[in-house]
Design an enzyme around this catalytic site. Structure first.
Site, PDB file in Angstrom:
ATOM      1  N   THR A   1       1.753   7.187   1.067  1.00 47.11           N
ATOM      2  CA  THR A   1       1.262   5.987  -0.134  1.00 47.11           C
ATOM      3  C   THR A   1       0.906   5.821  -1.691  1.00 47.11           C
ATOM      4  O   THR A   1       1.757   6.770  -2.672  1.00 47.11           O
ATOM      5  CB  THR A   1      -0.514   6.103   0.393  1.00 47.11           C
ATOM      6  OG1 THR A   1      -1.227   5.247  -0.317  1.00 47.11           O
ATOM      7  CG2 THR A   1      -0.992   7.516  -0.204  1.00 47.11           C
TER       8      THR A   1
ATOM      9  N   SER B   1       0.882  -1.295  -0.319  1.00 50.07           N
ATOM     10  CA  SER B   1       0.560   0.224  -0.332  1.00 50.07           C
ATOM     11  C   SER B   1       0.854   1.180  -0.115  1.00 50.07           C
ATOM     12  O   SER B   1       0.415   2.465  -0.300  1.00 50.07           O
ATOM     13  CB  SER B   1      -0.620   0.450   0.789  1.00 50.07           C
ATOM     14  OG  SER B   1      -0.332   0.099   1.886  1.00 50.07           O
TER      15      SER B   1
ATOM     16  N   ARG C   1      -6.883   8.660  -9.634  1.00 48.31           N
ATOM     17  CA  ARG C   1      -7.061   9.088  -8.835  1.00 48.31           C
ATOM     18  C   ARG C   1      -6.086   9.523  -8.131  1.00 48.31           C
ATOM     19  O   ARG C   1      -4.710   9.103  -7.971  1.00 48.31           O
ATOM     20  CB  ARG C   1      -7.853   7.690  -8.516  1.00 48.31           C
ATOM     21  CG  ARG C   1      -8.918   7.915  -7.088  1.00 48.31           C
ATOM     22  CD  ARG C   1      -7.678   7.222  -5.785  1.00 48.31           C
ATOM     23  NE  ARG C   1      -8.724   7.416  -4.286  1.00 48.31           N
ATOM     24  CZ  ARG C   1      -8.177   7.393  -3.520  1.00 48.31           C
ATOM     25  NH1 ARG C   1      -6.670   6.609  -3.114  1.00 48.31           N
ATOM     26  NH2 ARG C   1      -8.043   7.185  -2.148  1.00 48.31           N
TER      27      ARG C   1
ATOM     28  N   THR D   1      -5.988   7.869   7.781  1.00 48.17           N
ATOM     29  CA  THR D   1      -5.620   6.466   7.199  1.00 48.17           C
ATOM     30  C   THR D   1      -6.571   5.954   6.606  1.00 48.17           C
ATOM     31  O   THR D   1      -8.108   6.149   7.327  1.00 48.17           O
ATOM     32  CB  THR D   1      -4.805   5.596   7.555  1.00 48.17           C
ATOM     33  OG1 THR D   1      -4.246   4.535   6.782  1.00 48.17           O
ATOM     34  CG2 THR D   1      -5.040   4.563   9.075  1.00 48.17           C
ATOM     35  N   GLY D   2      -6.835   5.212   5.817  1.00 48.16           N
ATOM     36  CA  GLY D   2      -8.147   4.262   5.276  1.00 48.16           C
ATOM     37  C   GLY D   2      -9.167   4.915   3.955  1.00 48.16           C
ATOM     38  O   GLY D   2      -8.103   5.377   3.079  1.00 48.16           O
TER      39      GLY D   2
ATOM     40  N   THR E   1      -2.533   3.292   4.319  1.00 48.60           N
ATOM     41  CA  THR E   1      -1.795   4.533   4.240  1.00 48.60           C
ATOM     42  C   THR E   1      -1.026   4.982   5.183  1.00 48.60           C
ATOM     43  O   THR E   1      -1.141   4.298   6.417  1.00 48.60           O
ATOM     44  CB  THR E   1      -2.209   5.576   4.141  1.00 48.60           C
ATOM     45  OG1 THR E   1      -3.060   5.668   2.606  1.00 48.60           O
ATOM     46  CG2 THR E   1      -1.916   6.624   4.539  1.00 48.60           C
TER      47      THR E   1
END
Length: 311
Positions: free
Chosen positions: A192, A72, A202, A225-226, A174
């Protein structure tokens, strides 16, 4: 009136000096999202060497960026749906300086490019081909970041080409970092390779100042994060710092930032985790889903802590 002005000025000055003394008494530390012991230890060691929180968070971010087993972040990161590993990163110091890069390809350490943007240009953000040209001008080298294992995962994904964010994928995502330096100053960083198999082009919250990271040396710092779309829609890190400014603890501020998302969106379908730190050295974390954790290195000791969650 003159006497009143003098007393008000004296009170404010005294409060300011008291706050500075208190902040300076905070012990140096590095804290990061997810189970990232190698990152926080590297950041701590660099912080101890130079004394600066900014050096610490950059050094910490460089660890997962160069780890081919971290799918990631950086090298080894899963590509977008067209097979490109595209990178986003940002960094912010204690006096409000910031730099970021978005949609950057072929550079092992986007966090260091982001710092160069902050320190060597009049801008905050560079993107795509422009960010790459700048990186090359600064001496960074182009490298192939798509590992064989990530390429195989992409080829397997293409059989159905179904885009579906996975909550807590491999319990990392991330990486966001916050640090307190020897002078009590706060800095933050985030890096990330973005969501696996995302649309080409994106960009998530990771390079967004106020989204992924925000620092204010009067108050503290926060990182996220997420699924970045929802961090961007609520400017989560900026929100947390402002809530701390209003008197909330880092823990309560993180909880409120999560609730801003839960009240408006279909939160069961994704994960958001927040991490915050104030000038006293107090920290807190909160997430939508179970499974979010964070790592702290302080006094030479490293600990992974499970975060509380809404679900």
């Amino acid at each position: 009136m003159k006497r009143r002005t003098f007393l008000q000025t004296s009170t404010l000055l005294g409060a300011s000096l008291g706050a500075t003394a208190k902040a300076a008494s905070s012990e140096p530390l590095i804290i990061a999202t997810w189970k990232n012991e190698k990152a926080t230890i590297a950041g701590w060691n660099k912080l101890m060497e130079t004394g600066k929180a900014l050096d610490g968070v950059e050094a910490g971010a460089r660890i997962p960026e160069a780890d081919p087993n971290d799918t990631s972040v950086g090298y080894g990161g899963y590509p977008d749906r067209d097979g490109h590993v595209t990178l986003d990163a940002c960094i912010m110091d204690h006096v409000g300086n910031a730099g970021s890069v978005t949609f950057l390809e072929g550079i092992m350490h986007p966090i260091s490019v982001a710092r160069a943007v902050m320190e060597k240009t009049p801008h905050v953000m560079l993107s795509g081909a422009g960010a790459l040209k700048f990186a090359l001008d600064q001496g960074f080298k182009v490298e192939n970041l798509l590992t064989e294992s990530s390429k195989k995962a992409w080829e397997e994904w293409k059989k159905e080409s179904k885009y579906e964010p996975v909550i807590n994928i491999e319990r990392h995502d991330t990486i966001g970092l916050l640090g307190i330096g020897k002078a009590g100053e706060i800095a933050g960083a985030c890096t990330t390779s973005g969501l696996a198999f995302k649309m080409h082009g994106r960009v998530g919250d990771s390079p967004i100042i106020g989204g992924a990271v925000f620092c204010d040396d009067e108050v503290g710092g926060a990182c996220a994060t997420g699924l970045g779309e929802f961090v961007m829609k609520t400017l989560g890190s900026f929100l947390i710092v402002e809530l701390m400014r209003q008197g909330m603890s880092p823990q309560k501020a993180c909880e409120e930032a999560v609730m801003r998302i839960v009240k408006r969106y279909k939160y069961k379908e994704f994960q958001i985790g927040y991490l915050a730190l104030n000038k006293k050295g107090e920290y807190g974390a909160y997430a939508i889903q179970k499974g979010f954790n964070y790592t702290i290195t302080k006094n030479g000791k490293t600990q992974v802590i499970e975060s509380a969650s809404y679900m």
